[in-house]
Design a protein around this motif. Structure first.
Motif, PDB file in Angstrom:
ATOM      1  N   ALA A   1       0.847  -1.205   0.000  1.00  0.00           N
ATOM      2  CA  ALA A   1       0.000   0.000   0.000  1.00  0.00           C
ATOM      3  C   ALA A   1       0.881   1.254   0.000  1.00  0.00           C
ATOM      4  CB  ALA A   1      -0.923  -0.018   1.211  1.00  0.00           C
ATOM      5  N   ILE A   2       1.959   1.232   0.781  1.00  0.00           N
ATOM      6  CA  ILE A   2       2.854   2.412   0.843  1.00  0.00           C
ATOM      7  C   ILE A   2       3.570   2.625  -0.496  1.00  0.00           C
ATOM      8  CG2 ILE A   2       4.955   3.318   1.956  1.00  0.00           C
ATOM      9  CD1 ILE A   2       3.918   1.836   4.537  1.00  0.00           C
ATOM     10  N   ILE A   3       4.054   1.530  -1.100  1.00  0.00           N
ATOM     11  CA  ILE A   3       4.740   1.646  -2.401  1.00  0.00           C
ATOM     12  C   ILE A   3       3.767   2.185  -3.464  1.00  0.00           C
ATOM     13  CG2 ILE A   3       5.820   0.305  -4.279  1.00  0.00           C
ATOM     14  CD1 ILE A   3       7.046  -1.480  -2.071  1.00  0.00           C
ATOM     15  N   ALA A   4       2.512   1.707  -3.400  1.00  0.00           N
ATOM     16  CA  ALA A   4       1.505   2.186  -4.363  1.00  0.00           C
ATOM     17  C   ALA A   4       1.270   3.688  -4.190  1.00  0.00           C
ATOM     18  CB  ALA A   4       0.198   1.425  -4.178  1.00  0.00           C
ATOM     19  N   LEU A   5       1.253   4.155  -2.938  1.00  0.00           N
ATOM     20  CA  LEU A   5       1.069   5.601  -2.694  1.00  0.00           C
ATOM     21  C   LEU A   5       2.243   6.385  -3.268  1.00  0.00           C
ATOM     22  CD1 LEU A   5      -0.208   5.654   1.018  1.00  0.00           C
ATOM     23  CD2 LEU A   5      -1.505   6.178  -1.023  1.00  0.00           C
ATOM     24  N   ILE A   6       3.478   5.894  -3.025  1.00  0.00           N
ATOM     25  CA  ILE A   6       4.674   6.606  -3.521  1.00  0.00           C
ATOM     26  C   ILE A   6       4.672   6.652  -5.056  1.00  0.00           C
ATOM     27  CG2 ILE A   6       7.215   6.488  -3.685  1.00  0.00           C
ATOM     28  CD1 ILE A   6       7.169   5.223  -0.852  1.00  0.00           C
TER      29      ILE A   6
END
Lengths: 457, 47
Positions: free
Chosen positions: A123-128
C-alpha cells in the motif's frame, strides 16, 4: 472561450448526474470500492480502458510516435499483447479468489501468503508510485484549462481535484465506472474524428501522398533506429507488459465483473478498445510527421507539444472535443487511482471498514495529489514516468501466489524493498550500469525472491 | 502453461532483425489483431 466553458460545464453536469444516479445502494466498502462485485461486462471494459489509457495516449504517444517512429507502436502493442495474456490467464483465478475470500483492495491478496506487513508495504509503495502520477495528470488538465478558459494554474488544479474527487465520492466505484464508460466512448470517438480530419486536411484522399511524405523521414519507419535500440525497447516494454498485474487500479478492476461472462466481455472489449485507440494515436503521430516533412505542419522539437500545436490547426469544434477528451482521459485515470489508493489507505493501512472512512480517504488522497501538483516540482514528472517501474517490484510475489508455495513474509518484504529502492534511487541519478532501470528492477526483484524463498521455505 | 505468449513475444520482436518500413507497423497491427481473435476463441467456453 465561452464555447469551451459551456462544453466543459455540460460535461461536468452530465457526469455528476450519472454519478448521483450510481450512488444508490452503497452500504458497505465492498459497494463503495468495487461496486458490490456486480458490474456488467461492457461497463467493466470501458472503465478498465478509461483507467488504463490516460492523457498519455493523445498527448504523449502521438508526440512519441512523431519523434521516434513506429517503435512506439511496437512498444504500446506489446503492452496490449502482454495485458491480454495476463488477463486471460490470471484474470479468472484472481476474480474467483477475490469472491471466495472477500478481497476488496488489491493488496489483500498478499495477506494470507506473505502476512500483513507485506500488504501494508505494498500500500505504501503504491502511494509513492501513484500519487505523483495522479498529480502529473492534474497538472496536464490545469494547463489545458489555463489556456482555454484563462483561469490560473492554481485554480485549474483545484477544479481538477474537485472533479477527480466528486464522482468517486458521489457514486464510489459504480459512479467512477459509469462516468468512465461514457467518457471512454467519447475519448475513442474523438480520436477517430481527429485522425480522419488530419488525413483529409493534410492529404485529401491521397494515401500515396501520405506514404511519399512519410518515407522522407526515413528514421521514423526504421525499427530498430537510433532511438529504439533493442535495449531501450526492452526497457520500455518490461514494466508495461506486466502493468495489469502490478498496477493496483487495474488489478482491482478484476474484482468487479458480476460473473465470468462479464469478466470475459471486460477483457475482450478492453482489448478491442486498446487496439483501436493505439492504432489511432500512433497513426496520428505518423500523419503529423508526414505533414511536417511536406511543410504543412511545423517541425516540432518538443514532442509533448505536437498535439497542442495540431489543435491550433483544427476547426474550433474538433479542437474543443479533443481538449475535452484529454481532460476526460486524465480525470478518469486519476479518479480510478484515487479510489483504489483510498481503499488501500483505509483498509490496509488503517483497518477501517466503514464507507465514511473510505470517503474520508478519497478526500485525503485527492488533497495530497493536488498539493503535489501545486508544487509542480520536476520530481513529480520523473516519479510519474517511473510509476510502473516502481510497481514492478511486486511482480515476483504476485506470480509466487499462483506458482509455488515457498516464500513468506521476509521474502516478500525484501523483494519489495530491493526492487522499489532501485527504482526510487534512480530518480537521484543513482542507476546501476549497462541496463535500463526497469530491467534492473525486474532482475533484482526476481533474484531476491528466488533466493530468499528457497531459504525461508 | 500456455505457450501462446512466448510465440507472440517472439513474433513481436521479429522486426528487430529486419530493416523496418511501414510493413513492420502493419505487421504489428495484424498480429495483435490475430492474437485478440485467438484469445476470444480460447475463452469462448468461459460463458
Amino acid at each position: 472561450m465561452d464555447v469551451f466553458l459551456t462544453a466543459l460545464s455540460l460535461y461536468i453536469i452530465a457526469a455528476t448526474l450519472i454519478a448521483v444516479y450510481a450512488r444508490k445502494g452503497v452500504r458497505s466498502q465492498e459497494d463503495f470500492f468495487i461496486g458490490g462485485r456486480n458490474i456488467g461486462g461492457i461497463v467493466s471494459a470501458l472503465t478498465y480502458a478509461a483507467t488504463t489509457y490516460s492523457a498519455f495516449m493523445m498527448v504523449g504517444l502521438v508526440g512519441f510516435t512523431y519523434a521516434t517512429g513506429i517503435g512506439s507502436a511496437g512498444f504500446e502493442l506489446m503492452y496490449l499483447v502482454g495485458t491480454l495474456f495476463l488477463l486471460s490467464y490470471y484474470g479468472p483465478k484472481i476474480w474467483k479468489m477475490s469472491r471466495e475470500r472477500g478481497f476488496v483492495t488489491p493488496s489483500e491478496i498478499f495477506t494470507e501468503r506473505y502476512g500483513l506487513r507485506v500488504t501494508k508495504l505494498i500500500a505504501i509503495i503504491a502511494l509513492i508510485a501513484l500519487i505523483p502520477y495522479t498529480s502529473a495528470q492534474m497538472i496536464g488538465v490545469a494547463l489545458i484549462l489555463e489556456r482555454n478558459i484563462q483561469i490560473s494554474f492554481q485554480s485549474g488544479i483545484m477544479l481538477t481535484a474537485f472533479l477527480v474527487a466528486i464522482w468517486a465520492l458521489l457514486g464510489g466505484l459504480r459512479g467512477v465506472a459509469w462516468t468512465d464508460a461514457v467518457q471512454g466512448s467519447v475519448i475513442l470517438l474523438t480520436a477517430i474524428l481527429a485522425v480522419f480530419w488530419i488525413f483529409w486536411w493534410g492529404f485529401g484522399a491521397g494515401v500515396t501522398s501520405f506514404m511519399t511524405n512519410l518515407e522522407n523521414a526515413e528514421e521514423i519507419l526504421q525499427f530498430p533506429n537510433s532511438f529504439w535500440t533493442p535495449l531501450r525497447f526492452a526497457g520500455f516494454v518490461v514494466p508495461w507488459f506486466f502493468f495489469s498485474l502490478t498496477n493496483p487500479q487495474v488489478f482491482q478492476r478484476l474484482f468487479i465483473p458480476k460473473d465470468t461472462s462479464a469478466l470475459r466481455k471486460m477483457i475482450l472489449l478492453f482489448a478491442i478498445f486498446g487496439f483501436i485507440y493505439t492504432v489511432l494515436t500512433t497513426f496520428m503521430g505518423l500523419e503529423l510527421r508526414a505533414l511536417s516533412e511536406n511543410g504543412s505542419f511545423p517541425q516540432i522539437e518538443n514532442r509533448d507539444s505536437v498535439t497542442p500545436v495540431i489543435l491550433t490547426f483544427m476547426p474550433e469544434w474538433l479542437a474543443l472535443l479533443v481538449s475535452l477528451s484529454i481532460i476526460a482521459a486524465a480525470v478518469t485515470t486519476s479518479n480510478s487511482i484515487i479510489l483504489t489508493l483510498s481503499s488501500m489507505a483505509s483498509r490496509d493501512l488503517s483497518k477501517s471498514r466503514s464507507v465514511l472512512a473510505g470517503e474520508a480517504a478519497v478526500v485525503v488522497m485527492t488533497v495530497l495529489a493536488a498539493l503535489f501538483a501545486l508544487k509542480r516540482a520536476d520530481y513529480i514528472v520523473v516519479l510519474s514516468v517511473l510509476s510502473s517501474t516502481i510497481l514492478l517490484c511486486q511482480l515476483p510475489i504476485i506470480l509466487g501466489i499462483f506458482h509455488g508455495k515457498k516464500g513468506k513474509e521476509l521474502t516478500g518484504i525484501l523483494t519489495l524493498l530491493c526492487g522499489s529502492s532501485i527504482a526510487i534511487t534512480s530518480i537521484f541519478g543513482i542507476t546501476p550500469p549497462y541496463l535500463p532501470v526497469s530491467i534492473w528492477v525486474f532482475l533484482a526483484s526476481f533474484t531476491v525472491y528466488m533466493v530468499l524463498s528457497r531459504i525461508e521455505g | 502453461m500456455r505457450i501462446d505468449i512466448l510465440i507472440m513475444v517472439a513474433l513481436m520482436l521479429l522486426p528487430l532483425v529486419g530493416t523496418g518500413g511501414i510493413a513492420v507497423y502493419v505487421y504489428w497491427i495484424l498480429i495483435t489483431g490475430i492474437y485478440i481473435a485467438y484469445v476470444a476463441y480460447m475463452t469462448e467456453r468461459w460463458s
